[in-house]
Design an enzyme around this catalytic site. Structure first.
Site, PDB file in Angstrom:
ATOM      1  N   ASN A  10       0.855  -1.194   0.000  1.00  0.00           N
ATOM      2  CA  ASN A  10       0.000   0.000   0.000  1.00  0.00           C
ATOM      3  C   ASN A  10       0.885   1.236   0.000  1.00  0.00           C
ATOM      4  O   ASN A  10       1.446   1.598   1.034  1.00  0.00           O
ATOM      5  CB  ASN A  10      -0.904  -0.011   1.235  1.00  0.00           C
ATOM      6  N   LYS A  12       0.076   4.225  -0.302  1.00  0.00           N
ATOM      7  CA  LYS A  12      -0.619   5.348   0.324  1.00  0.00           C
ATOM      8  C   LYS A  12      -0.436   6.619  -0.527  1.00  0.00           C
ATOM      9  O   LYS A  12      -0.280   6.547  -1.750  1.00  0.00           O
ATOM     10  CB  LYS A  12      -0.160   5.519   1.774  1.00  0.00           C
ATOM     11  N   HIS A  96      -9.682   1.001   4.673  1.00  0.00           N
ATOM     12  CA  HIS A  96      -8.415   1.241   5.394  1.00  0.00           C
ATOM     13  C   HIS A  96      -8.686   2.144   6.601  1.00  0.00           C
ATOM     14  O   HIS A  96      -9.478   3.086   6.521  1.00  0.00           O
ATOM     15  CB  HIS A  96      -7.370   1.863   4.482  1.00  0.00           C
ATOM     16  N   GLU A  98      -7.102   4.491   7.842  1.00  0.00           N
ATOM     17  CA  GLU A  98      -6.871   5.922   7.626  1.00  0.00           C
ATOM     18  C   GLU A  98      -8.112   6.578   7.018  1.00  0.00           C
ATOM     19  O   GLU A  98      -8.417   7.741   7.288  1.00  0.00           O
ATOM     20  CB  GLU A  98      -5.633   6.122   6.745  1.00  0.00           C
ATOM     21  N   GLU A 166      -5.353  -4.940  10.371  1.00  0.00           N
ATOM     22  CA  GLU A 166      -4.344  -3.897  10.547  1.00  0.00           C
ATOM     23  C   GLU A 166      -4.647  -3.119  11.826  1.00  0.00           C
ATOM     24  O   GLU A 166      -5.442  -2.169  11.819  1.00  0.00           O
ATOM     25  CB  GLU A 166      -4.372  -2.933   9.359  1.00  0.00           C
ATOM     26  N   GLY A 172       2.246   2.499  10.775  1.00  0.00           N
ATOM     27  CA  GLY A 172       3.127   3.654  10.676  1.00  0.00           C
ATOM     28  C   GLY A 172       3.859   4.001  11.950  1.00  0.00           C
ATOM     29  O   GLY A 172       4.514   5.047  12.031  1.00  0.00           O
ATOM     30  N   SER A 212       3.381  -1.926  10.371  1.00  0.00           N
ATOM     31  CA  SER A 212       4.829  -1.907  10.639  1.00  0.00           C
ATOM     32  C   SER A 212       5.556  -3.195  10.283  1.00  0.00           C
ATOM     33  O   SER A 212       6.514  -3.592  10.946  1.00  0.00           O
ATOM     34  CB  SER A 212       5.093  -1.520  12.107  1.00  0.00           C
TER      35      SER A 212
HETATM   36  O1  PGH Z   1      -1.437   0.791   6.542  1.00  0.00           O
HETATM   37  C1  PGH Z   1      -0.765  -0.189   6.288  1.00  0.00           C
HETATM   38  C2  PGH Z   1       0.501  -0.510   7.049  1.00  0.00           C
HETATM   39  O2  PGH Z   1       1.365   0.599   6.997  1.00  0.00           O
HETATM   40  P1  PGH Z   1       2.846   0.453   7.619  1.00  0.00           P
HETATM   41  O3  PGH Z   1       3.422  -0.828   7.057  1.00  0.00           O
HETATM   42  O4  PGH Z   1       3.574   1.687   7.154  1.00  0.00           O
HETATM   43  O5  PGH Z   1       2.661   0.388   9.119  1.00  0.00           O
HETATM   44  N1  PGH Z   1      -1.119  -0.998   5.288  1.00  0.00           N
HETATM   45  O6  PGH Z   1      -2.269  -0.745   4.574  1.00  0.00           O
END
Ligand code: PGH
Length: 249
Positions: A10, A12, A96, A98, A166, A172, A212
């Site tokens: 991803n 992002k 997601h 976010e 997740e 992150g 992570s």
């Molecule tokens: O959101 C994430 C994970 O992000 P990281 O690997 O940067 O923690 N995947 O969709």
């Protein structure tokens, strides 16, 4: 028949044309396990999707990071499932954390998105996960079960669904879930699917971990029986993503 390992990248909201060229080069030149062993899907921002798809080696698929909840039209700024299908983009990431937190996407809205995307022929990486507060209050399984239920109530066929667990507190932050923490929730999700959908869906649905993941921690996570792969953020932009792709071998 086992579940094929699945590694998603991803990207992002990251990338310039130079950075995208560099990442594509890493992916095209990396020594990766065969498609018999692992399914690899990378997800650039919309603006880079067609060019990345055209430049990637055929073994690596692409995904959009989102799509609209219904047929396209007067929805300024949105990208419809039909557009992705028209561009032969096979996968889409939906729900997601976010987008759930920053844009207020509810469980029901995510469920509707998953149902519509599947109805248009897309394959879906459906994201679930709890916040640190929810984990510390002991409600992790309640939260991810409710997120999964909102999807389950709206779809009949799970063939083209990959579930990504997740934990928000691991995304992150560098605070990766321990293999046991990941296994516990993946096992709980698989049990939820068995009890609420079917034994077949529970057995065949890939449940992947995100939060992570790095080249250094992926092997021990991949060794867990219910960790069927990863959805990788930051590390998917780096050469170590090749190690993560190969972590099941
Ligand atoms: O959101 C994430 C994970 O992000 P990281 O690997 O940067 O923690 N995947 O969709």
């Amino acid at each position: 028949m086992g579940r094929k390992f699945f590694v998603g990248g991803n990207w992002k909201c990251n990338g310039t044309t130079d950075q995208v060229d560099k990442i594509v080069k890493i992916l095209n030149e990396g020594q990766i396990a065969s498609t018999d062993v692992v399914e690899v899907v990378v997800s650039p921002p919309y603006v880079f999707l067609p060019v990345v798809k055209s430049q990637l080696r055929p073994e690596i698929q692409v995904a959009a990071q989102n799509c609209w909840v219904k047929k396209g039209g007067a929805f300024t700024g949105e990208v419809s499932a039909e557009m992705l299908v028209n561009l032969s983009i096979p996968w889409v990431i939906l729900g997601h954390s976010e987008r759930r937190s920053l844009l207020g996407e509810s469980n029901e809205f995510v469920g509707d998105k998953v149902a519509y995307a599947l109805s248009q022929g897309l394959k879906v990486i459906a994201c679930v996960g709890e916040t640190l507060e929810q984990r510390e209050s002991g409600s992790t399984m309640d939260v991810v079960a409710a997120q999964t239920k909102a999807i389950s109530e709206r779809i009949k066929d799970w063939t083209n669904v990959v579930v990504a667990y997740e934990p928000v507190w691991a995304i992150g932050t560098g605070k990766v879930a321990t293999p046991d923490q990941a296994q516990e929730v993946h096992d709980g999700l698989r049990k939820w699917l068995a009890a609420n959908v079917s034994a077949e869906v529970a057995e065949s649905t890939r449940i992947i971990y995100g939060g992570s993941v790095t080249g250094a921690n992926c092997k021990e996570l991949a060794a867990k029986p219910d960790v069927d792969g990863f959805l990788v953020g930051g590390a998917s932009l780096k050469p170590e993503f090749i190690d993560i792709i190969n972590s099941a071998t």
